[in-house]
Design a protein around this motif. Sequence first.
Motif, PDB file in Angstrom:
ATOM      1  N   LEU A   1      -5.017   4.410   4.410  1.00 22.58           N
ATOM      2  CA  LEU A   1      -6.273   3.732   4.774  1.00 22.58           C
ATOM      3  C   LEU A   1      -7.233   3.697   3.588  1.00 22.58           C
ATOM      4  O   LEU A   1      -7.909   2.698   3.339  1.00 22.58           O
ATOM      5  N   LYS A   2      -7.292   4.815   2.855  1.00 21.74           N
ATOM      6  CA  LYS A   2      -8.194   4.875   1.692  1.00 21.74           C
ATOM      7  C   LYS A   2      -7.769   3.882   0.621  1.00 21.74           C
ATOM      8  O   LYS A   2      -8.597   3.180   0.035  1.00 21.74           O
ATOM      9  N   ALA A   3      -6.467   3.823   0.377  1.00 24.06           N
ATOM     10  CA  ALA A   3      -5.966   2.913  -0.664  1.00 24.06           C
ATOM     11  C   ALA A   3      -6.233   1.462  -0.285  1.00 24.06           C
ATOM     12  O   ALA A   3      -6.617   0.630  -1.116  1.00 24.06           O
ATOM     13  N   ARG A   4      -6.046   1.159   0.994  1.00 23.53           N
ATOM     14  CA  ARG A   4      -6.300  -0.200   1.471  1.00 23.53           C
ATOM     15  C   ARG A   4      -7.774  -0.581   1.284  1.00 23.53           C
ATOM     16  O   ARG A   4      -8.110  -1.655   0.811  1.00 23.53           O
TER      17      ARG A   4
ATOM     18  N   THR B   1      -8.773  -0.782  -2.490  1.00 20.17           N
ATOM     19  CA  THR B   1      -8.235  -1.994  -3.115  1.00 20.17           C
ATOM     20  C   THR B   1      -9.004  -3.228  -2.651  1.00 20.17           C
ATOM     21  O   THR B   1      -9.341  -4.109  -3.448  1.00 20.17           O
ATOM     22  N   ALA B   2      -9.308  -3.267  -1.353  1.00 17.60           N
ATOM     23  CA  ALA B   2     -10.041  -4.422  -0.815  1.00 17.60           C
ATOM     24  C   ALA B   2     -11.455  -4.490  -1.399  1.00 17.60           C
ATOM     25  O   ALA B   2     -11.982  -5.568  -1.651  1.00 17.60           O
ATOM     26  N   ARG B   3     -12.056  -3.336  -1.618  1.00 17.09           N
ATOM     27  CA  ARG B   3     -13.397  -3.322  -2.203  1.00 17.09           C
ATOM     28  C   ARG B   3     -13.401  -4.087  -3.535  1.00 17.09           C
ATOM     29  O   ARG B   3     -14.318  -4.834  -3.846  1.00 17.09           O
ATOM     30  N   LEU B   4     -12.325  -3.915  -4.312  1.00 13.07           N
ATOM     31  CA  LEU B   4     -12.253  -4.535  -5.635  1.00 13.07           C
ATOM     32  C   LEU B   4     -11.637  -5.922  -5.609  1.00 13.07           C
ATOM     33  O   LEU B   4     -11.955  -6.757  -6.449  1.00 13.07           O
TER      34      LEU B   4
ATOM     35  N   MET C   1       0.847  -1.194   0.000  1.00 13.95           N
ATOM     36  CA  MET C   1       0.000   0.000   0.000  1.00 13.95           C
ATOM     37  C   MET C   1       0.881   1.241   0.000  1.00 13.95           C
ATOM     38  O   MET C   1       1.716   1.399   0.883  1.00 13.95           O
ATOM     39  N   LEU C   2       0.676   2.101  -0.956  1.00 13.87           N
ATOM     40  CA  LEU C   2       1.559   3.250  -1.080  1.00 13.87           C
ATOM     41  C   LEU C   2       0.801   4.522  -0.736  1.00 13.87           C
ATOM     42  O   LEU C   2      -0.222   4.810  -1.319  1.00 13.87           O
ATOM     43  N   PRO C   3       1.286   5.250   0.226  1.00 14.55           N
ATOM     44  CA  PRO C   3       0.616   6.518   0.531  1.00 14.55           C
ATOM     45  C   PRO C   3       0.885   7.542  -0.571  1.00 14.55           C
ATOM     46  O   PRO C   3       1.813   7.384  -1.360  1.00 14.55           O
ATOM     47  N   LEU C   4       0.062   8.528  -0.583  1.00 18.28           N
ATOM     48  CA  LEU C   4       0.248   9.618  -1.536  1.00 18.28           C
ATOM     49  C   LEU C   4       1.622  10.245  -1.330  1.00 18.28           C
ATOM     50  O   LEU C   4       2.034  10.526  -0.218  1.00 18.28           O
ATOM     51  N   VAL C   5       2.320  10.421  -2.414  1.00 15.21           N
ATOM     52  CA  VAL C   5       3.623  11.064  -2.324  1.00 15.21           C
ATOM     53  C   VAL C   5       3.513  12.419  -2.980  1.00 15.21           C
ATOM     54  O   VAL C   5       3.213  12.518  -4.157  1.00 15.21           O
ATOM     55  N   ASN C   6       3.680  13.462  -2.214  1.00  9.47           N
ATOM     56  CA  ASN C   6       3.581  14.771  -2.854  1.00  9.47           C
ATOM     57  C   ASN C   6       4.871  15.574  -2.760  1.00  9.47           C
ATOM     58  O   ASN C   6       4.989  16.618  -3.346  1.00  9.47           O
ATOM     59  N   GLN C   7       5.833  15.019  -2.039  1.00  7.31           N
ATOM     60  CA  GLN C   7       7.044  15.806  -1.843  1.00  7.31           C
ATOM     61  C   GLN C   7       7.856  15.955  -3.125  1.00  7.31           C
ATOM     62  O   GLN C   7       8.702  16.810  -3.224  1.00  7.31           O
ATOM     63  N   TRP C   8       7.583  15.080  -4.104  1.00  9.01           N
ATOM     64  CA  TRP C   8       8.313  15.196  -5.352  1.00  9.01           C
ATOM     65  C   TRP C   8       7.626  16.121  -6.343  1.00  9.01           C
ATOM     66  O   TRP C   8       8.168  16.451  -7.369  1.00  9.01           O
ATOM     67  N   GLY C   9       6.418  16.460  -6.048  1.00  8.95           N
ATOM     68  CA  GLY C   9       5.611  17.106  -7.077  1.00  8.95           C
ATOM     69  C   GLY C   9       5.839  18.594  -7.218  1.00  8.95           C
ATOM     70  O   GLY C   9       5.423  19.178  -8.190  1.00  8.95           O
ATOM     71  N   ARG C  10       6.554  19.188  -6.283  1.00  2.00           N
ATOM     72  CA  ARG C  10       6.495  20.642  -6.193  1.00  2.00           C
ATOM     73  C   ARG C  10       7.071  21.368  -7.406  1.00  2.00           C
ATOM     74  O   ARG C  10       6.488  22.312  -7.890  1.00  2.00           O
ATOM     75  N   HIS C  11       8.196  20.897  -7.892  1.00  2.00           N
ATOM     76  CA  HIS C  11       8.832  21.667  -8.962  1.00  2.00           C
ATOM     77  C   HIS C  11       8.399  21.200 -10.346  1.00  2.00           C
ATOM     78  O   HIS C  11       8.797  21.755 -11.344  1.00  2.00           O
ATOM     79  N   LEU C  12       7.611  20.146 -10.365  1.00  2.00           N
ATOM     80  CA  LEU C  12       7.257  19.601 -11.671  1.00  2.00           C
ATOM     81  C   LEU C  12       5.957  20.228 -12.172  1.00  2.00           C
ATOM     82  O   LEU C  12       5.076  20.562 -11.394  1.00  2.00           O
TER      83      LEU C  12
ATOM     84  N   ILE D   1       0.928 -13.827  -5.472  1.00  2.00           N
ATOM     85  CA  ILE D   1       1.499 -14.931  -4.697  1.00  2.00           C
ATOM     86  C   ILE D   1       1.674 -14.628  -3.221  1.00  2.00           C
ATOM     87  O   ILE D   1       1.916 -15.527  -2.444  1.00  2.00           O
ATOM     88  N   VAL D   2       1.559 -13.381  -2.801  1.00  2.00           N
ATOM     89  CA  VAL D   2       1.558 -13.103  -1.363  1.00  2.00           C
ATOM     90  C   VAL D   2       0.352 -12.231  -1.019  1.00  2.00           C
ATOM     91  O   VAL D   2      -0.253 -11.627  -1.905  1.00  2.00           O
ATOM     92  N   ASP D   3       0.029 -12.189   0.279  1.00  2.00           N
ATOM     93  CA  ASP D   3      -1.169 -11.497   0.740  1.00  2.00           C
ATOM     94  C   ASP D   3      -0.824 -10.056   1.121  1.00  2.00           C
ATOM     95  O   ASP D   3      -0.292  -9.808   2.199  1.00  2.00           O
ATOM     96  N   ILE D   4      -1.125  -9.112   0.247  1.00  2.00           N
ATOM     97  CA  ILE D   4      -0.765  -7.722   0.566  1.00  2.00           C
ATOM     98  C   ILE D   4      -1.656  -7.144   1.664  1.00  2.00           C
ATOM     99  O   ILE D   4      -1.255  -6.234   2.370  1.00  2.00           O
ATOM    100  N   PHE D   5      -2.859  -7.669   1.818  1.00  2.00           N
ATOM    101  CA  PHE D   5      -3.761  -7.095   2.826  1.00  2.00           C
ATOM    102  C   PHE D   5      -3.293  -7.403   4.247  1.00  2.00           C
ATOM    103  O   PHE D   5      -3.635  -6.690   5.181  1.00  2.00           O
TER     104      PHE D   5
END
Lengths: 387, 268
Positions: free
Chosen positions: B180-183, B186-189, B1-12, B139-143
């Motif tokens: 939490l939202k991503a988890r 993803t589980a919903r689907l 599960m990857l949280p939102l990453v915004n620290q890279w977005g600033r200069h782009l 092959i592995v359980d990400i949840f």
Amino acid sequence: MRFYNFHLMPWPDLPTDYDDVKKHPSAWVTLSNSNYDPEKGHHLYNEYLDQLEYAEELGFDGVCVNEHHQNAYGTMPSPNLVAAMLARRTKRIKICMVGNGLPLRDHPLRVAEEVAMLDVVTGGRIISGFVRGIGDEYTSMGVNPTYSLERFREAHDLIIRAWTEDGPFEHYGKHYENRYVNVWPRPIQKPHPPIWIPGFGSRDTVDWCAHPDRKYAYLAVFMPDQLIKMFFDYYRERAEHYGYTASPYQMGHLVPVYVAETDEQAENEAKQHVLWLYQKGLRHKWEQFFPPGYATRDAMRSIVEHSGEMDFANFSFKQLNEKGFCIVGSANTVRERLSQYSNDLGHGLVLALTHFGDMSNERTRGNMERFSSEVMPALRKEFAYMV
Amino acid sequence: MLPLVNQWGRHLDHRETRIDVRGKSTQVLIGGSGPPLLYLHGAGGEVAWLPFFEALAEHYEVFVPAHPGFAGSDGLDQIDSMEDLVLHYTDLIELLNIKQPALVGLSLGGWLAAEFATRYSDRIRALAMIAPVGLRPPIVDIFSASPSETRAIVFSEPESDLARQFISDDPDPEAYDNYLKAREGTARLGWNPYLHNRKLEGRLYRIKVPTLVVAAGADRLVPQAHCRLYEAGIDNAQFAEIEGAGHAIPFERPAECAAVVIEFLTGK
């Protein structure tokens, strides 16, 4: 005040290297059932059932059984099966299922039918608890946890309608669909068996229980006393908000209890079993205990915030006993503590877990005997005003 | 599960918009110019302007929406299945007025792209799936995985700064909320059946657009054989492997991954 003898029916024999948490991160989901020995299970189940039957002889008001799946903590996959075994072996006591894990079932009408049947057979001695199930069980049973709460609410509403309205009627919900809802038998208690809801810390659940349409008993399960107080106060506050005063019997406290001759002896005898319960049986993998969407994001934030208060895996026996995760001591001590709890917290239902962890049959029966003869009578007298 | 990453977005260089898709408030990042490219994110909900998008944006107008319930989008209550999500994207494509986009999806988004293409092949120009799930259970359980275990599953170097930027052991409140939202989304689907649709393999013949499958050489979630199943099921599909990369190819190897996708799309 009313007293209920609670049982979890744990499987006591864990792997010898169970202390290796990396190797055994949980007593749930992944702990192999190769650790279960059916020959021993045969004796154990019968011992446990005998203990529950003994509770009637000892004068408890009721016995409580519950539902857990694929774990060593509690080996009752269906509370209704256990209740059925007790139904005709007991004559007087209430049989409380706390409770059926509604979202985990394929169809709530199975629950409506089975509970109604038990209620009719026992002549109305059934208390019907409903639960969402422990988070881990969504992984074990393959049920989508993101629907947990809405499945619980819809199943609950359908069961209540099925018990109280003349059938047949139609139900087309999001999760359950039936052209003909027409449950035979109907329960003998009117409008339906009392409903108890065990809670682990959601204020929404407290409010839902307190609503005048329901007035369900809310049970605080394995919580430190300051959290219980917060939830019971909130229950009373919501009841006042809805225009009535909550009865002590709308609140219950489930807690491991052990009584011996002296405090010291009680501690010596109970300690390992208390630690088994909190450090072994309740060992979960966090992500399985809180699967996706099982708790709302607000609830998760609050759970993380309070996780220090519930970090029982790292509490010593002394801390567990002091914080109210268990009540262990001489009859005098246990009586005083329960009295103080009930005075402070205002609840009338005491759910005593008299067997826990790897406690022997002999020790359990002795505990039940001392609790029922040396603790219960004085408390019944003291809290006689609760009617 | 990857949280939102915004620290890279600033200069782009990109912009963010919000669009109402049939009652679902939907967050969309847009950048670059050229033919349209719609990126469907993975289970981590990576809706931030990442170097991978920047590289694609040199050649394409890149659209990065958050699926309902992920990152800045709501509306998970309207999503019960991949079918619902595919229809959501047909609506979004119409509302954004994107004509014949190239569809690029990572992992969960790769599966979604395949589900989309089996139904609406005629609405897209090309399909690129990066380490897609969807045909067999991973092959592995990400949840059940903790953040550190998740890093070990999706990154080839789990304790690198890069991996920790995406999946922190101690996320700030916004990142925790997105986690939490991503988890949940993803589980919903993909809770059960676990991140796959057993009917999908038999439907792959319906995909009639140029298709690329990008496999990670060191994927611990989706074995290469799984990517090969996609390749085998789709007419004239191309296959590329990024050697040594973990499952999160576009985060680990943005330039290389973008180059492979651009090369494929340029030829089409």
